[in-house]
Scaffold this motif. Structure first.
Motif, mmCIF file in Angstrom:
data_model
loop_
_atom_site.group_PDB
_atom_site.id
_atom_site.type_symbol
_atom_site.label_atom_id
_atom_site.label_comp_id
_atom_site.label_asym_id
_atom_site.label_seq_id
_atom_site.Cartn_x
_atom_site.Cartn_y
_atom_site.Cartn_z
ATOM 1 N N THR A 140 146.807 29.465 -60.729
ATOM 2 C CA THR A 140 145.644 29.839 -60.058
ATOM 3 C C THR A 140 146.063 30.131 -58.877
ATOM 4 O OG1 THR A 140 143.282 29.534 -59.270
ATOM 5 C CG2 THR A 140 144.639 27.546 -59.546
ATOM 6 N N GLU A 179 140.012 34.045 -65.810
ATOM 7 C CA GLU A 179 139.316 32.554 -65.690
ATOM 8 C C GLU A 179 140.102 31.491 -66.562
ATOM 9 O OE1 GLU A 179 134.884 32.697 -64.512
ATOM 10 O OE2 GLU A 179 135.306 32.878 -66.551
ATOM 11 N N LEU A 247 138.270 28.103 -62.673
ATOM 12 C CA LEU A 247 139.048 28.426 -61.539
ATOM 13 C C LEU A 247 139.683 30.055 -61.783
ATOM 14 C CD1 LEU A 247 141.116 25.517 -60.468
ATOM 15 C CD2 LEU A 247 139.411 26.590 -59.122
ATOM 16 N N LEU A 249 142.228 32.807 -62.743
ATOM 17 C CA LEU A 249 143.409 32.786 -63.347
ATOM 18 C C LEU A 249 144.261 33.867 -62.427
ATOM 19 C CD1 LEU A 249 144.952 31.466 -65.702
ATOM 20 C CD2 LEU A 249 144.214 33.484 -66.915
#
Ligand code: ADP
Length: 257
Positions: A140, A179, A247, A249
């Motif tokens: 991330t 994501e 989060l 990606l």
């Protein structure tokens, strides 16, 4: 009947708005009072122990074993105090929108491994098994230290509210091309439906006797949001809790060998 535009209607509306605001002020003052009393208690406990042990050691006459024990307690309790003060400072930074992130590419697997290493000793004391289920090369963009703080807080809660000899699973997986989800799952005491919507509120604790400030989840949620992510919670009383952090990606070019 009341007609809009009629001053009596408007005064009525104004009065009920003012009443509502007054209730909110009373309620938020109550929350702040509770917070101040619980934080004072949280700060006083380690300080009392540090003061007690330092006075004891200063008076002298202790053998090396006793001295080592006392110094060990002083060091542990100081760490606890530093942790509490840092939590309060982070909270206040977030409130004022002043938390600065140092962004970079974050290898989630490495970050989760480090998180587990940090909490290993604490889990060991309750013979809790920590398991990691993580895809390779899942990245991330974010502040590695702040994200680690979030996962540490979530695993720390999981350890705190789980029985001895249970397991906690930390996992990460891709959800789509943009994501990922990082999940912390415990089989601890769980949270009732009524409390579940409130545990991420600042200062909220199901049971004040458990220690802590009630700020951990509020801070974690805000850090995740600063990363354009989401923090979701699912729980069943007596069964366990699952916290999912969504989060962004990022695809990382693999070096060709
Ligand atoms: P604290 O630092 O006081 O634990 P948090 O914001 O981290 O504050 O958590 C708030 C409350 O949510 C805790 O006091 C606890 O009642 C509940 N809670 C959080 N995580 C869990 C969990 N994994 N299992 C059961 N209860 C939890």
């Amino acid at each position: 009947t009341r007609i809009k535009g009629d001053y009596r209607y408007e005064i009525g509306e104004l009065a009920s708005t003012l009443n509502y605001m007054a209730d909110e002020i009373v309620r938020s003052n109550q929350i702040k009072d509770d917070f101040i009393s619980s934080i004072s208690h949280e700060l006083r406990t380690p300080l009392t122990s540090i003061k007690g042990w330092s006075e004891t050691l200063v008076s002298g006459g202790y053998d090396p074993e006793e001295t080592k024990l006392g110094v060990g307690i002083i060091s542990r309790e100081s760490d606890r105090l530093i942790g509490l003060v840092e939590e309060i400072l982070d909270f206040s930074k977030l409130q004022q929108n002043e938390m600065k992130l140092s962004m970079g590419q974050v290898d989630i697997k490495v970050l989760l491994q480090e998180t587990l290493l940090n909490i290993w000793a604490k889990a060991e004391k309750k013979r809790i098994h920590l398991l990691l289920e993580c895809e390779e090369t899942i990245f991330t963009r974010g502040d590695a230290n702040r994200l680690k703080q979030v996962f540490l807080n979530l695993v720390d809660n999981a350890v705190k509210f789980s029985p001895e000899d249970s397991s906690i699973v930390l996992s990460a997986e891709r959800l789509s091309s943009t994501e990922m989800a990082v999940t912390v799952r415990d089989s601890g005491i769980g949270i009732s439906e009524a409390h579940l919507s409130r545990v991420r509120d600042r200062f909220f604790q199901v049971d004040a006797l458990n220690g802590g400030t009630g700020l951990g989840l509020a801070i974690s949620q805000q850090i995740v949001e600063l990363h354009h992510g989401k923090l979701e919670m699912d729980s069943e009383l007596g069964k366990g809790t699952q916290v999912t952090v969504i989060l962004p990606l990022v695809e990382v070019e693999q070096e060709k060998s």
